[in-house]
Design an enzyme around this catalytic site. Structure first.
Site, PDB file in Angstrom:
ATOM      1  N   HIS A 117      19.854 -15.484  -8.867  1.00 46.99           N
ATOM      2  CA  HIS A 117      19.160 -14.637  -7.897  1.00 46.99           C
ATOM      3  C   HIS A 117      19.692 -14.983  -6.511  1.00 46.99           C
ATOM      4  O   HIS A 117      19.241 -15.955  -5.901  1.00 46.99           O
ATOM      5  CB  HIS A 117      17.645 -14.879  -7.958  1.00 46.99           C
ATOM      6  CG  HIS A 117      16.950 -14.109  -9.036  1.00 46.99           C
ATOM      7  ND1 HIS A 117      15.575 -14.119  -9.193  1.00 46.99           N
ATOM      8  CD2 HIS A 117      17.434 -13.292  -9.994  1.00 46.99           C
ATOM      9  CE1 HIS A 117      15.249 -13.343 -10.217  1.00 46.99           C
ATOM     10  NE2 HIS A 117      16.356 -12.843 -10.732  1.00 46.99           N
TER      11      HIS A 117
ATOM     12  N   HIS B 211      20.793 -16.548 -15.371  1.00 50.16           N
ATOM     13  CA  HIS B 211      21.398 -15.686 -14.366  1.00 50.16           C
ATOM     14  C   HIS B 211      20.967 -16.132 -12.987  1.00 50.16           C
ATOM     15  O   HIS B 211      20.087 -16.984 -12.839  1.00 50.16           O
ATOM     16  CB  HIS B 211      21.087 -14.207 -14.617  1.00 50.16           C
ATOM     17  CG  HIS B 211      19.678 -13.783 -14.317  1.00 50.16           C
ATOM     18  ND1 HIS B 211      18.621 -14.047 -15.151  1.00 50.16           N
ATOM     19  CD2 HIS B 211      19.156 -13.101 -13.263  1.00 50.16           C
ATOM     20  CE1 HIS B 211      17.507 -13.532 -14.626  1.00 50.16           C
ATOM     21  NE2 HIS B 211      17.796 -12.951 -13.479  1.00 50.16           N
TER      22      HIS B 211
ATOM     23  N   GLU C 220      25.321 -11.377  -8.665  1.00 50.85           N
ATOM     24  CA  GLU C 220      24.683 -12.150  -9.725  1.00 50.85           C
ATOM     25  C   GLU C 220      25.684 -12.468 -10.829  1.00 50.85           C
ATOM     26  O   GLU C 220      26.625 -11.729 -11.043  1.00 50.85           O
ATOM     27  CB  GLU C 220      23.538 -11.344 -10.359  1.00 50.85           C
ATOM     28  CG  GLU C 220      22.391 -11.069  -9.432  1.00 50.85           C
ATOM     29  CD  GLU C 220      21.237 -10.383 -10.174  1.00 50.85           C
ATOM     30  OE1 GLU C 220      21.270 -10.286 -11.418  1.00 50.85           O
ATOM     31  OE2 GLU C 220      20.309  -9.940  -9.488  1.00 50.85           O
TER      32      GLU C 220
ATOM     33  N   ASP D 282      14.055  -8.385 -15.484  1.00 50.82           N
ATOM     34  CA  ASP D 282      14.266  -9.629 -16.237  1.00 50.82           C
ATOM     35  C   ASP D 282      13.295  -9.711 -17.408  1.00 50.82           C
ATOM     36  O   ASP D 282      13.662 -10.106 -18.514  1.00 50.82           O
ATOM     37  CB  ASP D 282      14.041 -10.853 -15.339  1.00 50.82           C
ATOM     38  CG  ASP D 282      15.103 -10.984 -14.259  1.00 50.82           C
ATOM     39  OD1 ASP D 282      16.165 -10.359 -14.379  1.00 50.82           O
ATOM     40  OD2 ASP D 282      14.836 -11.728 -13.295  1.00 50.82           O
TER      41      ASP D 282
HETATM   42 ZN   LIG Z   1      16.622 -11.771 -12.343  1.00 54.26          ZN
END
Ligand SMILES: [Zn+2]
Length: 122
Positions: free
Chosen positions: A73, A71, A25, A84
């Site tokens: 995934h 961000h 990530e 999150d």
């Molecule tokens: Zn996430």
């Protein structure tokens, strides 16, 4: 529904980051410029494993230009995880998740409470 805009170039940068870090990530802070989400700062040390655990301890000085976060995934599931949802309220109002394979069809935006919103690409 809030009126939020993001620059095309920044969105493309987020896709490129997702691809370059896959299968890990990335995490970035998004910044407003003249009312449009236009800039990002990569969070130091947060490019790490598949776990979102590092988000819990993530700290970065936030200022009034901070829009929120973005961000990736790598799993491709584009919805906020429980981690999150704990992280979002600490990092601004608007949050983008880009899922693999990182293109216009695989990103969504959320409020800090996890409610999905639409962000206009300009
Ligand atoms: Zn996430």
């Amino acid at each position: 529904m809030p009126d939020v805009k993001i620059r095309r170039e920044l969105l493309d940068t987020l896709f490129a980051l997702g691809k370059s870090q896959h299968p890990n990530e990335f995490l970035a802070i998004l910044k407003f410029k003249n009312g449009v989400i236009e800039e990002l700062e990569l969070a130091p040390g947060t490019i790490s494993g598949r776990s979102s655990a590092s988000f819990d301890t993530f700290m970065m000085p936030l200022d009034t230009n901070t829009a929120g976060s973005a961000h990736s995934h790598p799993s491709g599931a584009v919805r906020p995880s429980e981690a999150d949802l704990r992280f979002f309220p600490k990092t601004g109002k608007y949050h983008i998740i880009v899922g693999a394979p990182y293109n216009d069809d695989t990103w969504k935006a959320f409020m800090a409470n996890g409610e999905q919103i639409s962000i206009e690409v300009v």
